[in-house]
Design a protein around this motif. Structure first.
Motif, PDB file in Angstrom:
ATOM      1  N   CYS A  23      20.133  24.791  37.997  1.00 30.47           N
ATOM      2  CA  CYS A  23      21.488  24.347  37.697  1.00 30.47           C
ATOM      3  C   CYS A  23      21.677  24.469  36.193  1.00 30.47           C
ATOM      4  N   GLU A  24      22.473  25.407  35.761  1.00 31.12           N
ATOM      5  CA  GLU A  24      22.626  25.665  34.337  1.00 31.12           C
ATOM      6  C   GLU A  24      24.046  26.093  34.008  1.00 31.12           C
ATOM      7  N   GLU A  25      24.374  25.988  32.757  1.00 35.81           N
ATOM      8  CA  GLU A  25      25.715  26.350  32.305  1.00 35.81           C
ATOM      9  C   GLU A  25      25.904  27.857  32.347  1.00 35.81           C
ATOM     10  N   ALA A  26      27.055  28.290  32.835  1.00 34.45           N
ATOM     11  CA  ALA A  26      27.361  29.717  32.909  1.00 34.45           C
ATOM     12  C   ALA A  26      27.606  30.276  31.509  1.00 34.45           C
ATOM     13  N   PRO A  27      27.404  31.585  31.313  1.00 28.35           N
ATOM     14  CA  PRO A  27      27.694  32.200  30.014  1.00 28.35           C
ATOM     15  C   PRO A  27      29.157  31.991  29.634  1.00 28.35           C
ATOM     16  N   TRP A  28      29.406  31.867  28.359  1.00 26.12           N
ATOM     17  CA  TRP A  28      30.768  31.616  27.879  1.00 26.12           C
ATOM     18  C   TRP A  28      31.594  32.897  27.967  1.00 26.12           C
ATOM     19  N   THR A  29      32.830  32.759  28.443  1.00 18.64           N
ATOM     20  CA  THR A  29      33.795  33.845  28.402  1.00 18.64           C
ATOM     21  C   THR A  29      35.126  33.268  27.949  1.00 18.64           C
ATOM     22  N   ARG A  30      35.994  34.119  27.483  1.00 20.61           N
ATOM     23  CA  ARG A  30      37.322  33.621  27.117  1.00 20.61           C
ATOM     24  C   ARG A  30      38.092  33.289  28.387  1.00 20.61           C
ATOM     25  N   VAL A  31      39.153  32.542  28.240  1.00 20.11           N
ATOM     26  CA  VAL A  31      39.898  32.030  29.381  1.00 20.11           C
ATOM     27  C   VAL A  31      40.458  33.175  30.235  1.00 20.11           C
ATOM     28  N   ASN A  32      40.322  33.024  31.568  1.00 19.07           N
ATOM     29  CA  ASN A  32      40.902  33.959  32.528  1.00 19.07           C
ATOM     30  C   ASN A  32      40.474  35.394  32.265  1.00 19.07           C
ATOM     31  N   HIS A  33      39.175  35.573  32.098  1.00 15.94           N
ATOM     32  CA  HIS A  33      38.645  36.875  31.713  1.00 15.94           C
ATOM     33  C   HIS A  33      37.582  37.298  32.710  1.00 15.94           C
ATOM     34  N   LEU A  34      37.682  38.542  33.213  1.00 18.00           N
ATOM     35  CA  LEU A  34      36.728  39.043  34.191  1.00 18.00           C
ATOM     36  C   LEU A  34      35.738  40.031  33.581  1.00 18.00           C
ATOM     37  N   GLY A 152      28.943  48.518  40.245  1.00 11.99           N
ATOM     38  CA  GLY A 152      30.160  49.268  39.994  1.00 11.99           C
ATOM     39  C   GLY A 152      30.342  50.398  40.994  1.00 11.99           C
ATOM     40  N   LYS A 153      31.324  51.251  40.738  1.00 17.36           N
ATOM     41  CA  LYS A 153      31.597  52.375  41.632  1.00 17.36           C
ATOM     42  C   LYS A 153      32.307  53.479  40.856  1.00 17.36           C
ATOM     43  N   ARG A 154      32.486  54.609  41.517  1.00 14.27           N
ATOM     44  CA  ARG A 154      33.096  55.760  40.874  1.00 14.27           C
ATOM     45  C   ARG A 154      34.600  55.550  40.691  1.00 14.27           C
ATOM     46  N   GLY A 155      35.120  56.043  39.608  1.00 11.21           N
ATOM     47  CA  GLY A 155      36.540  55.942  39.321  1.00 11.21           C
ATOM     48  C   GLY A 155      36.759  55.539  37.880  1.00 11.21           C
ATOM     49  N   ASN A 156      38.017  55.557  37.456  1.00 12.10           N
ATOM     50  CA  ASN A 156      38.308  55.075  36.110  1.00 12.10           C
ATOM     51  C   ASN A 156      38.470  53.559  36.146  1.00 12.10           C
ATOM     52  N   ILE A 157      38.674  52.961  34.998  1.00  4.27           N
ATOM     53  CA  ILE A 157      38.648  51.502  34.897  1.00  4.27           C
ATOM     54  C   ILE A 157      39.749  50.848  35.722  1.00  4.27           C
ATOM     55  N   VAL A 158      40.868  51.560  35.925  1.00  2.00           N
ATOM     56  CA  VAL A 158      41.949  51.014  36.740  1.00  2.00           C
ATOM     57  C   VAL A 158      41.602  51.107  38.224  1.00  2.00           C
ATOM     58  N   GLN A 159      41.014  52.220  38.637  1.00  2.00           N
ATOM     59  CA  GLN A 159      40.693  52.431  40.040  1.00  2.00           C
ATOM     60  C   GLN A 159      39.606  51.483  40.538  1.00  2.00           C
ATOM     61  N   VAL A 160      38.677  51.105  39.678  1.00  2.00           N
ATOM     62  CA  VAL A 160      37.535  50.310  40.133  1.00  2.00           C
ATOM     63  C   VAL A 160      37.753  48.803  39.972  1.00  2.00           C
ATOM     64  N   TYR A 161      38.813  48.400  39.274  1.00  2.00           N
ATOM     65  CA  TYR A 161      39.065  46.974  39.055  1.00  2.00           C
ATOM     66  C   TYR A 161      39.132  46.228  40.387  1.00  2.00           C
ATOM     67  N   PRO A 162      38.552  45.023  40.516  1.00  2.00           N
ATOM     68  CA  PRO A 162      37.914  44.225  39.461  1.00  2.00           C
ATOM     69  C   PRO A 162      36.429  44.511  39.254  1.00  2.00           C
ATOM     70  N   ALA A 163      35.940  45.610  39.833  1.00  2.00           N
ATOM     71  CA  ALA A 163      34.570  46.016  39.527  1.00  2.00           C
ATOM     72  C   ALA A 163      34.565  46.792  38.207  1.00  2.00           C
ATOM     73  N   VAL A 164      33.540  47.573  37.980  1.00  2.00           N
ATOM     74  CA  VAL A 164      33.450  48.354  36.752  1.00  2.00           C
ATOM     75  C   VAL A 164      33.014  49.769  37.102  1.00  2.00           C
ATOM     76  N   GLU A 165      33.174  50.663  36.143  1.00  2.00           N
ATOM     77  CA  GLU A 165      32.563  51.974  36.299  1.00  2.00           C
ATOM     78  C   GLU A 165      31.049  51.798  36.271  1.00  2.00           C
ATOM     79  N   TYR A 166      30.333  52.776  36.713  1.00  2.00           N
ATOM     80  CA  TYR A 166      28.896  52.614  36.961  1.00  2.00           C
ATOM     81  C   TYR A 166      28.118  51.997  35.807  1.00  2.00           C
ATOM     82  N   ASP A 167      27.189  51.159  36.189  1.00  2.00           N
ATOM     83  CA  ASP A 167      26.305  50.504  35.225  1.00  2.00           C
ATOM     84  C   ASP A 167      25.024  50.134  35.969  1.00  2.00           C
TER      85      ASP A 167
END
Length: 225
Positions: A23-34, A152-167
């Protein structure tokens, strides 16, 4: 701990004690950020995608084990006093309500806030995944196994949202020559995205990834000859 089977079978099997709950604190992100959060490891000097790495349990029985992973995504906000608010406050508009009107100027002219109570503090995702842990072969005995996962998956950043391009996860992995690497692939030879997910290289309809050897000079973005 050894238990006797509840039947005519008097054989015993050993129960492996589960590790303590993490049970630990999640990494910090800015508000409403994926995107990336302040999730830095010993190799990365820049923020990475938020993640939680675990060590898979080891079972000495030599049998495949069916495991369940449950992931809950909790959101905490300060729209109300979380320490004094519980289920008894449901539907209590004095605590919080949708699109409330507030009189911030004191002159009777209200200002309507764009507030959705479905987006305040609650559990957004509660998902369970079932997987098998297979027994190790004799060649794997006593060795550390690293998981290298494709995300992630194949595609540009718009096509793969809310995932990411390959990593890859982990993004950078240092290991000893005596250790083992388990690569876990994901992809498809016949996806049906109707030409909406084919940005990048490769045959239409395919969704693949590769491993190549590159120079340790990060300024060179091409494989070794």
């Amino acid at each position: 701990i050894c238990l006797t089977a509840q039947s005519d079978d008097t054989s015993e099997s050993c129960f492996v004690q589960a590790p303590e709950i993490q049970c630990e604190e999640a990494p910090w992100t800015r508000v409403n950020h994926l995107g990336n959060g302040d999730n830095r490891d010993g190799y990365a000097k820049t923020p990475n995608a938020s993640r939680h790495e675990i060590d898979l349990p080891f079972f000495p029985t030599g049998e495949a084990k069916r495991c369940v992973m449950r992931i809950r995504y909790n959101i905490t906000t300060t729209d109300y006093d979380g320490w004094t608010t519980d289920h008894t406050s449901n539907n209590n508009h004095d605590v919080i309500s949708n699109n409330p009107t507030v009189n911030i100027f004191g002159d009777g002219h209200g200002l309507k806030l764009a507030l959705n109570t479905a987006q305040t503090g609650r559990i957004f995702q509660d998902r369970s995944h079932i997987f098998l842990i297979l027994p190790r072969t004799s060649e794997m005995k006593g060795k550390t196994i690293h998981n290298l996962n494709v995300r992630g998956k194949r595609g540009n950043i718009v096509q793969v949202y809310p995932a990411v391009e390959y990593d890859f996860i982990p993004n950078k992995l240092a290991m000893k020559s005596s250790e083992l690497l388990h690569v876990q692939w994901t992809g498809s030879n016949t996806h049906k995205n109707k030409n909406k997910g084919d940005a990048g290289e490769g045959t239409d309809g395919t969704d693949r990834n590769n491993l190549i050897q590159m120079s340790d000079d990060v300024g060179k973005n091409y494989p070794l000859e």
